[in-house]
Design a protein around this motif. Structure first.
Motif, PDB file in Angstrom:
ATOM      1  N   ILE A  15      -2.884  -0.123  -3.787  1.00 30.09           N
ATOM      2  CA  ILE A  15      -1.507  -0.571  -4.007  1.00 30.09           C
ATOM      3  C   ILE A  15      -0.752  -0.631  -2.683  1.00 30.09           C
ATOM      4  O   ILE A  15      -0.009  -1.581  -2.406  1.00 30.09           O
ATOM      5  N   LYS A  16      -0.957   0.374  -1.835  1.00 31.69           N
ATOM      6  CA  LYS A  16      -0.301   0.364  -0.520  1.00 31.69           C
ATOM      7  C   LYS A  16      -0.806  -0.816   0.311  1.00 31.69           C
ATOM      8  O   LYS A  16      -0.029  -1.464   1.028  1.00 31.69           O
ATOM      9  N   ARG A  17      -2.089  -1.097   0.222  1.00 28.69           N
ATOM     10  CA  ARG A  17      -2.652  -2.242   0.954  1.00 28.69           C
ATOM     11  C   ARG A  17      -2.059  -3.548   0.436  1.00 28.69           C
ATOM     12  O   ARG A  17      -1.748  -4.459   1.210  1.00 28.69           O
ATOM     13  N   ASP A  67       0.079  -6.302   2.573  1.00 31.23           N
ATOM     14  CA  ASP A  67      -0.328  -7.709   2.636  1.00 31.23           C
ATOM     15  C   ASP A  67       0.830  -8.628   2.247  1.00 31.23           C
ATOM     16  O   ASP A  67       1.048  -9.675   2.870  1.00 31.23           O
ATOM     17  N   LEU A  68       1.597  -8.236   1.221  1.00 27.73           N
ATOM     18  CA  LEU A  68       2.739  -9.040   0.807  1.00 27.73           C
ATOM     19  C   LEU A  68       3.825  -9.052   1.872  1.00 27.73           C
ATOM     20  O   LEU A  68       4.459 -10.095   2.124  1.00 27.73           O
ATOM     21  N   GLU A  69       4.050  -7.908   2.503  1.00 25.21           N
ATOM     22  CA  GLU A  69       5.051  -7.843   3.573  1.00 25.21           C
ATOM     23  C   GLU A  69       4.647  -8.739   4.738  1.00 25.21           C
ATOM     24  O   GLU A  69       5.482  -9.458   5.303  1.00 25.21           O
ATOM     25  N   ARG A  70       3.381  -8.694   5.101  1.00 27.33           N
ATOM     26  CA  ARG A  70       2.897  -9.502   6.217  1.00 27.33           C
ATOM     27  C   ARG A  70       3.044 -10.997   5.929  1.00 27.33           C
ATOM     28  O   ARG A  70       3.343 -11.799   6.820  1.00 27.33           O
ATOM     29  N   ASP A  71       2.873 -11.365   4.645  1.00 27.85           N
ATOM     30  CA  ASP A  71       2.975 -12.774   4.265  1.00 27.85           C
ATOM     31  C   ASP A  71       4.414 -13.200   3.977  1.00 27.85           C
ATOM     32  O   ASP A  71       4.662 -14.377   3.677  1.00 27.85           O
ATOM     33  N   GLY A  72       5.348 -12.246   4.042  1.00 23.91           N
ATOM     34  CA  GLY A  72       6.741 -12.569   3.768  1.00 23.91           C
ATOM     35  C   GLY A  72       7.011 -12.856   2.306  1.00 23.91           C
ATOM     36  O   GLY A  72       7.964 -13.569   1.963  1.00 23.91           O
ATOM     37  N   ASN A  73       6.219 -12.304   1.429  1.00 24.69           N
ATOM     38  CA  ASN A  73       6.372 -12.533  -0.003  1.00 24.69           C
ATOM     39  C   ASN A  73       7.591 -11.770  -0.529  1.00 24.69           C
ATOM     40  O   ASN A  73       7.813 -10.611  -0.178  1.00 24.69           O
ATOM     41  N   GLY A  74       8.359 -12.417  -1.398  1.00 28.59           N
ATOM     42  CA  GLY A  74       9.567 -11.803  -1.940  1.00 28.59           C
ATOM     43  C   GLY A  74       9.299 -10.574  -2.790  1.00 28.59           C
ATOM     44  O   GLY A  74      10.198  -9.749  -2.989  1.00 28.59           O
ATOM     45  N   ILE A  79       5.808   8.541  -4.952  1.00 26.93           N
ATOM     46  CA  ILE A  79       5.337   8.893  -3.612  1.00 26.93           C
ATOM     47  C   ILE A  79       4.088   9.756  -3.749  1.00 26.93           C
ATOM     48  O   ILE A  79       4.089  10.761  -4.447  1.00 26.93           O
ATOM     49  N   THR A  80       3.011   9.329  -3.107  1.00 21.84           N
ATOM     50  CA  THR A  80       1.714   9.979  -3.292  1.00 21.84           C
ATOM     51  C   THR A  80       1.045  10.242  -1.951  1.00 21.84           C
ATOM     52  O   THR A  80       1.080   9.399  -1.053  1.00 21.84           O
ATOM     53  N   PHE A  81       0.451  11.409  -1.838  1.00 26.55           N
ATOM     54  CA  PHE A  81      -0.333  11.773  -0.653  1.00 26.55           C
ATOM     55  C   PHE A  81      -1.685  12.293  -1.107  1.00 26.55           C
ATOM     56  O   PHE A  81      -1.804  12.896  -2.170  1.00 26.55           O
ATOM     57  N   VAL A  82      -2.687  12.030  -0.299  1.00 24.60           N
ATOM     58  CA  VAL A  82      -4.034  12.519  -0.589  1.00 24.60           C
ATOM     59  C   VAL A  82      -4.317  13.702   0.328  1.00 24.60           C
ATOM     60  O   VAL A  82      -4.269  13.582   1.554  1.00 24.60           O
ATOM     61  N   LEU A  83      -4.567  14.844  -0.270  1.00 27.70           N
ATOM     62  CA  LEU A  83      -4.819  16.068   0.482  1.00 27.70           C
ATOM     63  C   LEU A  83      -6.319  16.358   0.514  1.00 27.70           C
ATOM     64  O   LEU A  83      -7.022  16.106  -0.466  1.00 27.70           O
TER      65      LEU A  83
END
Length: 211
Positions: A107-109, A113-120, A145-149
């Motif tokens: 999901i973070k990836r 990817d959407l941010e890099r492509d300028g997707n709304g 908010i999630t972290f992997v320990l």
């Protein structure tokens, strides 16, 4: 409503949901199924539909398989190829979505990817959640908010200190049905759990991941 697809084999028809359509006697079709799991809820439901059980090496239409069997079926080295009239209860690399840590990673990836492509869809806005100024996604804010320990331990501590009154859910990444889940609201509880566990939180030590 999506139209049901049908599978025809000779004079028999069965839709993709496993229900035999209203056919004449000479057209009746019995779906063959196999399963690796000795679960009465599966077998009873299959048999109530009129399906017949066969072995994994026989000619089957539906296979309720364990993860290991699915990996073998979808393996490039196995040479096995499913026919058009065969279905299985998993898809290749399904653990990329079914494991908690990998789901968050993907999901973070996807967001990046959407941010890099300028997707709304990746649009963000200022947020003042729990008296802590930050930004949040307007359309993709459906994962907490999630972290992997232990890998993200330092980042988790930083986020924890922003809202020390918050309660966090600890979940083992590779388990299900509520196994191993517990709550923490103090770092001391997490540190105590780490000391009592088989291995302490340490980047160089192999340990089951929690998120």
């Amino acid at each position: 409503m999506a139209q049901e697809q049908q599978i025809r084999k000779g004079n028999t028809i069965v839709n993709t949901y496993g229900r035999v359509n209203n056919l004449t006697n000479h057209e009746r079709f019995r779906v063959s199924f196999c399963t690796d799991l000795d679960k009465s809820v599966l077998v009873n439901n299959f048999e109530k539909r009129g399906w017949s059980q066969v072995g994994s090496d026989d000619d089957w239409n539906f296979y309720w398989a364990c993860v290991q069997s699915c990996r073998g079926i979808f393996s490039v080295d196995s040479g096995y190829r499913m026919n058009d009239n065969q279905m299985i209860n998993h898809f290749p690399n399904h653990y990329e979505l079914s494991r908690k840590d990998l789901l968050v990673k993907n999901i973070k990836r996807y967001r990046k990817d959407l941010e890099r492509d300028g997707n709304g869809l990746a649009e963000k806005a200022e947020s003042n959640w729990s008296n802590s100024a930050s930004t949040r996604y307007l359309h993709l804010d459906f994962v907490p908010i999630t972290f992997v320990l232990p890998a993200d331990y330092n980042m988790f501590v930083e986020e924890y200190r922003k809202n020390p009154q918050s309660t966090w859910i600890m979940k083992p990444c590779g388990k299900s049905q509520g196994a191993g889940i517990f709550l923490i609201n103090k770092l001391s509880k997490l540190k105590r759990w780490s000391r009592e566990a088989k291995n302490a939180f340490h980047p160089q030590i192999a340990k089951e991941s929690y998120c």
